[in-house]
Design a protein around this motif. Structure first.
Motif, short mmCIF file in Angstrom:
data_model
loop_
_atom_site.label_atom_id
_atom_site.label_comp_id
_atom_site.label_asym_id
_atom_site.label_seq_id
_atom_site.Cartn_x
_atom_site.Cartn_y
_atom_site.Cartn_z
N PHE A 18 0.89 -1.29 -0.04
CA PHE A 18 0.00 0.09 0.10
C PHE A 18 0.92 1.20 -0.09
CE2 PHE A 18 -3.98 -2.08 -0.26
CZ PHE A 18 -4.08 -2.99 0.70
N LEU A 19 2.10 1.20 0.39
CA LEU A 19 2.95 2.20 0.45
C LEU A 19 3.83 2.65 -0.83
CD1 LEU A 19 3.87 1.89 4.20
CD2 LEU A 19 2.29 3.69 3.40
N ALA A 20 3.90 1.46 -1.67
CA ALA A 20 4.74 1.62 -2.69
C ALA A 20 4.01 2.19 -3.95
CB ALA A 20 5.21 0.12 -3.22
N ASP A 21 4.60 2.23 -4.80
CA ASP A 21 4.11 2.89 -6.21
C ASP A 21 3.38 1.58 -7.09
OD1 ASP A 21 6.01 1.35 -7.56
OD2 ASP A 21 6.87 3.23 -8.55
N GLN A 22 2.63 2.04 -8.07
CA GLN A 22 1.95 1.03 -8.58
C GLN A 22 2.64 -0.32 -9.28
OE1 GLN A 22 -1.09 0.91 -7.85
NE2 GLN A 22 -2.56 0.83 -9.58
N THR A 23 3.85 -0.02 -9.53
CA THR A 23 4.79 -0.98 -10.28
C THR A 23 5.15 -2.19 -8.97
OG1 THR A 23 5.84 0.72 -11.74
CG2 THR A 23 6.95 -1.24 -11.69
N GLY A 39 -6.50 -8.33 -10.03
CA GLY A 39 -7.93 -8.14 -10.99
C GLY A 39 -8.46 -6.85 -10.55
N LYS A 40 -8.17 -6.25 -9.42
CA LYS A 40 -8.89 -4.89 -8.89
C LYS A 40 -8.34 -3.67 -9.80
CE LYS A 40 -10.66 -6.08 -4.35
NZ LYS A 40 -10.23 -5.92 -2.95
N LEU A 41 -6.94 -4.03 -10.02
CA LEU A 41 -6.18 -2.98 -10.65
C LEU A 41 -6.13 -3.19 -12.11
CD1 LEU A 41 -2.56 -3.87 -8.77
CD2 LEU A 41 -4.54 -2.10 -8.12
N ALA A 62 -9.62 -12.21 -16.11
CA ALA A 62 -8.24 -12.12 -16.07
C ALA A 62 -8.01 -12.77 -14.58
CB ALA A 62 -8.01 -10.55 -15.98
N GLU A 63 -8.79 -12.33 -13.59
CA GLU A 63 -8.65 -12.85 -12.15
C GLU A 63 -8.75 -14.45 -12.21
OE1 GLU A 63 -11.08 -12.96 -7.75
OE2 GLU A 63 -11.23 -11.14 -9.21
N SER A 64 -9.68 -15.03 -13.03
CA SER A 64 -9.70 -16.51 -13.02
C SER A 64 -8.67 -17.14 -13.69
CB SER A 64 -11.08 -16.68 -13.83
OG SER A 64 -11.10 -18.14 -13.95
N ASN A 114 -6.57 10.71 -15.89
CA ASN A 114 -7.03 11.62 -14.85
C ASN A 114 -6.83 11.21 -13.43
OD1 ASN A 114 -8.34 13.22 -16.90
ND2 ASN A 114 -10.23 11.73 -16.97
N GLY A 115 -5.46 10.88 -13.17
CA GLY A 115 -5.06 10.37 -11.87
C GLY A 115 -5.36 8.76 -11.59
N ASN A 116 -6.30 8.17 -12.28
CA ASN A 116 -6.65 6.83 -12.01
C ASN A 116 -5.69 5.96 -12.82
OD1 ASN A 116 -8.94 7.62 -10.66
ND2 ASN A 116 -10.06 7.58 -12.70
N GLN A 117 -5.06 4.79 -12.00
CA GLN A 117 -4.09 3.96 -12.60
C GLN A 117 -4.79 2.61 -12.78
OE1 GLN A 117 -0.85 4.07 -10.09
NE2 GLN A 117 -0.25 6.05 -10.66
#
Length: 130
Positions: A18-23, A39-41, A62-64, A114-117
């Motif tokens: 949670f503290l790290a960047d998305q990568t 899957g949420k990402l 994708a999750e499956s 728009n700020g969403n990754q």
């Protein structure tokens, strides 16, 4: 004692996730084999390629498919070997994924709008030798 160590490792992994960047977050989730969280990402239409089976899929598919992959390839370690984030609207990374079933090369793209990754592409390939 062993269960306590596992719990502490998971807590530490989730804390850094949670503290790290998305990568780094994607890499940490790969190491934990967390298909649901990966899957949420994902974007609504993810370009997914697992061992040559390439297609555009929904988050649920994708999750499956990631669950299926992780069930036969239990993650052991992940190391990011390349990252590119010089483009303000796109992040790209390549990681080495070591599993109980062998070593894999994982590449993924994250689009920033728009700020969403959102992860728009995920490829898992067998790692080729030197």
């Amino acid at each position: 004692m062993k269960n306590n160590m596992i719990i502490l490792l998971l807590i530490a992994s989730f804390s850094t996730t949670f503290l790290a960047d998305q990568t780094d977050r994607v890499a940490a989730l790969l190491q934990l084999g967390q298909a649901h969280e990966l899957g949420k990402l994902c974007s609504n239409n993810l370009e997914l390629s697992i061992l040559g089976d390439e297609k555009t899929v929904s988050k649920a598919v994708a999750e499956s498919q990631l669950n299926t992959f992780f069930s036969t390839n239990k993650p052991v370690a992940v190391k990011i070997i390349h990252r590119m984030d010089s483009n303000p609207s796109l992040i790209f990374a390549v990681a080495q994924l070591k599993t109980s079933g062998g070593n894999f090369r994982v590449s993924y793209s994250i689009k920033i709008t728009n700020g969403n990754q959102e992860m728009t592409e995920l490829r898992i390939e067998t790692e080729k030798g030197p």
